[in-house]
Design an enzyme around this catalytic site. Structure first.
Site, PDB file in Angstrom:
ATOM      1  N   PHE A 164      40.489  46.612  48.232  1.00 33.13           N
ATOM      2  CA  PHE A 164      39.538  45.890  49.086  1.00 33.13           C
ATOM      3  C   PHE A 164      38.989  46.750  50.220  1.00 33.13           C
ATOM      4  O   PHE A 164      37.929  46.459  50.768  1.00 33.13           O
ATOM      5  CB  PHE A 164      40.198  44.631  49.677  1.00 33.13           C
ATOM      6  N   LYS A 188      36.568  47.340  37.869  1.00 33.13           N
ATOM      7  CA  LYS A 188      37.198  46.061  38.279  1.00 33.13           C
ATOM      8  C   LYS A 188      37.423  46.173  39.781  1.00 33.13           C
ATOM      9  O   LYS A 188      38.410  46.727  40.244  1.00 33.13           O
ATOM     10  CB  LYS A 188      38.528  45.872  37.535  1.00 33.13           C
ATOM     11  N   GLU A 191      38.931  41.625  44.211  1.00 29.97           N
ATOM     12  CA  GLU A 191      38.416  40.251  44.195  1.00 29.97           C
ATOM     13  C   GLU A 191      38.128  39.748  45.618  1.00 29.97           C
ATOM     14  O   GLU A 191      37.510  38.705  45.793  1.00 29.97           O
ATOM     15  CB  GLU A 191      39.392  39.318  43.474  1.00 29.97           C
ATOM     16  N   SER A 241      47.690  49.592  46.297  1.00 25.51           N
ATOM     17  CA  SER A 241      49.029  49.681  46.883  1.00 25.51           C
ATOM     18  C   SER A 241      50.003  50.350  45.904  1.00 25.51           C
ATOM     19  O   SER A 241      49.777  50.359  44.692  1.00 25.51           O
ATOM     20  CB  SER A 241      49.513  48.279  47.244  1.00 25.51           C
ATOM     21  N   CYS A 296      43.458  53.916  54.000  1.00 20.62           N
ATOM     22  CA  CYS A 296      44.631  54.573  53.414  1.00 20.62           C
ATOM     23  C   CYS A 296      44.936  55.881  54.121  1.00 20.62           C
ATOM     24  O   CYS A 296      46.016  56.431  53.993  1.00 20.62           O
ATOM     25  CB  CYS A 296      44.387  54.849  51.945  1.00 20.62           C
ATOM     26  N   GLU A 397      54.262  49.933  54.856  1.00 19.13           N
ATOM     27  CA  GLU A 397      52.880  50.243  55.192  1.00 19.13           C
ATOM     28  C   GLU A 397      52.312  48.994  55.866  1.00 19.13           C
ATOM     29  O   GLU A 397      52.190  47.948  55.229  1.00 19.13           O
ATOM     30  CB  GLU A 397      52.081  50.558  53.915  1.00 19.13           C
TER      31      GLU A 397
HETATM   32  P1  NAD Z   1      46.154  46.096  45.831  1.00 18.27           P
HETATM   33  O1  NAD Z   1      47.123  47.011  45.186  1.00 18.27           O
HETATM   34  O2  NAD Z   1      46.623  44.741  46.221  1.00 18.27           O
HETATM   35  O3  NAD Z   1      44.874  45.850  44.895  1.00 18.27           O
HETATM   36  C1  NAD Z   1      44.170  46.928  44.314  1.00 18.27           C
HETATM   37  C2  NAD Z   1      43.554  46.449  43.004  1.00 18.27           C
HETATM   38  O4  NAD Z   1      44.595  46.059  42.106  1.00 18.27           O
HETATM   39  C3  NAD Z   1      42.624  45.258  43.157  1.00 18.27           C
HETATM   40  O5  NAD Z   1      41.512  45.426  42.313  1.00 18.27           O
HETATM   41  C4  NAD Z   1      43.494  44.082  42.706  1.00 18.27           C
HETATM   42  O6  NAD Z   1      42.736  43.045  42.103  1.00 18.27           O
HETATM   43  C5  NAD Z   1      44.432  44.703  41.703  1.00 18.27           C
HETATM   44  N1  NAD Z   1      45.762  44.083  41.713  1.00 18.27           N
HETATM   45  C6  NAD Z   1      46.415  43.551  42.771  1.00 18.27           C
HETATM   46  N2  NAD Z   1      47.630  43.106  42.398  1.00 18.27           N
HETATM   47  C7  NAD Z   1      47.748  43.365  41.082  1.00 18.27           C
HETATM   48  C8  NAD Z   1      48.781  43.158  40.126  1.00 18.27           C
HETATM   49  N3  NAD Z   1      49.933  42.594  40.468  1.00 18.27           N
HETATM   50  N4  NAD Z   1      48.576  43.562  38.852  1.00 18.27           N
HETATM   51  C9  NAD Z   1      47.423  44.144  38.498  1.00 18.27           C
HETATM   52  N5  NAD Z   1      46.407  44.358  39.360  1.00 18.27           N
HETATM   53  C10 NAD Z   1      46.568  43.989  40.638  1.00 18.27           C
HETATM   54  O7  NAD Z   1      45.556  46.884  47.097  1.00 18.27           O
HETATM   55  P2  NAD Z   1      44.579  46.317  48.214  1.00 18.27           P
HETATM   56  O8  NAD Z   1      45.343  45.382  49.074  1.00 18.27           O
HETATM   57  O9  NAD Z   1      43.316  45.876  47.621  1.00 18.27           O
HETATM   58  O10 NAD Z   1      44.279  47.670  49.011  1.00 18.27           O
HETATM   59  C11 NAD Z   1      45.100  48.166  50.030  1.00 18.27           C
HETATM   60  C12 NAD Z   1      46.067  49.184  49.502  1.00 18.27           C
HETATM   61  O11 NAD Z   1      45.357  50.249  48.871  1.00 18.27           O
HETATM   62  C13 NAD Z   1      46.878  49.863  50.597  1.00 18.27           C
HETATM   63  O12 NAD Z   1      48.196  50.012  50.130  1.00 18.27           O
HETATM   64  C14 NAD Z   1      46.202  51.210  50.773  1.00 18.27           C
HETATM   65  O13 NAD Z   1      47.032  52.234  51.291  1.00 18.27           O
HETATM   66  C15 NAD Z   1      45.817  51.500  49.379  1.00 18.27           C
HETATM   67  N6  NAD Z   1      44.755  52.483  49.322  1.00 18.27           N
HETATM   68  C16 NAD Z   1      45.083  53.737  48.935  1.00 18.27           C
HETATM   69  C17 NAD Z   1      44.118  54.708  48.900  1.00 18.27           C
HETATM   70  C18 NAD Z   1      44.453  56.086  48.479  1.00 18.27           C
HETATM   71  O14 NAD Z   1      43.542  56.868  48.327  1.00 18.27           O
HETATM   72  N7  NAD Z   1      45.692  56.447  48.265  1.00 18.27           N
HETATM   73  C19 NAD Z   1      42.793  54.395  49.246  1.00 18.27           C
HETATM   74  C20 NAD Z   1      42.487  53.095  49.619  1.00 18.27           C
HETATM   75  C21 NAD Z   1      43.484  52.144  49.652  1.00 18.27           C
END
Ligand code: NAD
Length: 512
Positions: A164, A188, A191, A241, A296, A397
């Site tokens: 997000f 994808k 959401e 994450s 991040c 985090e």
């Molecule tokens: P998230 O892991 O909750 O979601 C990321 C994606 O995965 C979304 O599209 C979501 O729909 C999907 N998703 C969520 N839960 C899922 C599941 N159980 N099974 C399958 N798909 C699932 O992350 P977020 O809250 O959207 O973003 C924040 C996180 O992203 C933080 O941990 C941040 O550090 C990380 N991030 C990392 C970087 C990097 O470059 N390392 C960059 C940006 C964000």
């Protein structure tokens, strides 16, 4: 405060606009009957709904991408270059509109949203150099009359699953190189803020990208898990994450896909006693609270070495009351709300657990009037001092506007702290001592390092990636490693002998 966030199935509203899918070059309304809410984080309003794809809808997008692949990979490099230039120019012309989608659904302030788009555009610009980037190699006369050469070819259908916090830039990290290399793509998006992806899809179509080369499928775990098991998807790029990144990597690779899965972070900024205090304080405040800490590469831990802690904290504290927290579209706002009320409350919970475990809460963001007014998902800036590695606030985090200060006795202790942390996305050192900085770059087990630079996100012609639990896979994202990820190498050994010069020889080549 009770949460207004409801499970997607119970939140569906028929009176709101709906963000659909983008399949085969057009918007396609969802048929699964499942949707999720999209909020305006600045007001807390349930602003629109987003379709959640079924397995069949993912399959339809993959079928469109698969059908488009043969013609797209056969499209000349000069034509693909031309389309990448047009995409770049259209995105450039519509920076403000894209930024407005980001502010409306993510909540980040307008200037920050414009910065996100700018960093995305850099990736499009890099991909316009695809003709040069895809050059192979050639060795003439490796043996008598024999040449060997290497070419890079696209994988097929590539998928990207994005978080997000960068709804425009992170998709561009992926699809710019993926499609320039000749792949077709399924995105994808998160959401929580899906509209920017649909807007960008329209720009790609306007730029002349053939139907089916770029598709957007909205949804939740159902869509993600189908992507991970679909036999026609060749690769998965993920940013999000760490627990989900691990799931993506393990499941995707088990199903034979090439996977790069970037996870969470806990980024430390070391301040040595000789650092310029004002410069370090400016950098720490900007990097900790920019985008409400939902980056991040945000600095979440300041490691104050030796006697620098007290003057540094004083300089940081002095800056905090001057930060304007407010709705992202208001001109003076420097920091917007968090993404959801649930997330805001989780972040705020560390302001209780930290002090309960021995930290000192120097600035409490819950005292900001926008926290209490109950509308948007705001939390003011917060500062925790005397944080120790065993505390919950250090081990997790936080991903919010909370800066933690850990006091270290020495440079060696600071490096040990960072190298013991399971995350290893970014880190920074602030010092006037070039030798100390160089030693830090050598010693530290982290993927991206800043020297007097708090957020060392590489420019688009390098590649982005952390180490340890911040990245699962071999290749970093975008830049040269992105080209490598989205292509596979083929090595050709060729000869053109004259007829009548061949003979049967069952042995291995023996002479040079
Ligand atoms: P998230 O892991 O909750 O979601 C990321 C994606 O995965 C979304 O599209 C979501 O729909 C999907 N998703 C969520 N839960 C899922 C599941 N159980 N099974 C399958 N798909 C699932 O992350 P977020 O809250 O959207 O973003 C924040 C996180 O992203 C933080 O941990 C941040 O550090 C990380 N991030 C990392 C970087 C990097 O470059 N390392 C960059 C940006 C964000």
């Amino acid at each position: 405060m009770t949460s207004v966030v409801q499970p997607p199935e119970t939140a569906a509203r028929t009176d709101l606009p709906v963000v659909n899918h983008w399949i085969g070059g057009k918007r396609v309304a969802g048929t699964s009957g499942r949707r999720g809410p999209v909020y305006n984080p600045a007001t807390g309003a349930h602003a629109r709904e987003v379709d959640f794809a079924s397995v069949e809808e993912v399959d339809a997008a993959v079928a469109a991408a698969k059908a488009a692949f043969p013609a797209w990979r056969a499209t000349s490099l000069s034509r693909r270059t031309e389309i990448m230039f047009r995409i770049r120019n259209l995105v450039d012309q519509h920076r403000t509109e894209i930024a407005a989608h980001l502010t409306a659904e993510h909540g980040k302030v307008h200037t920050d949203a414009m910065g996100e788009v700018a960093r995305g555009v850099e990736n499009l610009e890099f991909a316009t150099g695809i003709a040069h980037l895809l050059k192979g190699s050639f060795s003439e006369q490796v043996s008598g009359g024999i040449d060997v050469y290497q070419i890079r070819q696209p994988l097929g259908v590539a998928a990207g699953i994005t978080p997000f916090n960068f709804p425009a830039m992170v998709p561009m990290w992926m699809f710019a190189n993926a499609i320039a290399c000749g792949n077709t793509f399924i995105l994808k998006p998160s959401e929580k803020d899906p509209s920017a992806s649909l807007y960008v899809a329209e720009l790609l179509a306007e730029a002349g990208l053939p139907d089916g080369v770029f598709n957007v499928i909205n949804g939740d775990r159902v869509a993600v898990d189908r992507i991970l098991e679909h036999p026609d998807i060749a690769s998965v790029s993920f940013v999000g994450s760490t627990p989900v990144a691990r799931h993506i990597y393990e499941t995707g690779t088990r199903n034979g896909k090439r996977v790069q899965a970037l996870g969470g972070a806990k980024n430390h900024m070391v301040v040595l006693p000789d650092a310029d205090i004002d410069m370090a304080a400016d950098a720490a405040v900007s990097a900790a609270y920019g985008s409400a800490g939902e980056r991040c590469m945000a600095i979440s831990v300041v490691v104050a070495v030796g006697d620098v802690a007290d003057p540094l904290i004083a300089a940081i504290k002095e800056r905090l009351p001057k930060i304007t927290v407010g709705p992202g579209e208001e001109p003076g706002s420097e920091m917007g709300p968090l993404i959801t009320r649930e997330h805001r409350d989780k972040v705020a919970s560390y302001l209780d657990s930290g002090p309960a475990q021995g930290a000192e809460l120097l600035v409490d963001g819950r005292e900001h009037p926008l926290y209490a007014d109950g509308g948007g998902f705001f939390l003011g800036v917060s500062l925790l001092d005397k944080v120790r590695p065993d505390m919950d606030c250090y081990q997790n985090e936080i991903f919010g506007p909370v800066m933690e200060v850990v006091r270290a006795d020495s440079y060696t202790d600071a490096v040990g702290l960072i190298n013991d942390n399971p995350y290893a996305n970014g880190t920074a050192i602030f010092t006037r001592d070039g030798g100390a900085a160089r030693q830090f770059q050598f010693d530290i087990n982290v993927g991206m390092v800043g020297i007097n630079v708090p957020i060392p996100v590489p420019v688009a012609y390098y590649s982005f990636g952390g180490w340890k639990s911040s990245l699962f896979g071999d290749l970093h994202m975008y830049g040269p490693e992105g080209i490598q990820f989205y292509t596979r190498s083929k090595v050709v050994t060729a000869r053109w002998p004259d007829p009548g010069t061949s003979k049967v020889d069952l042995g291995f080549p023996r002479t040079r």
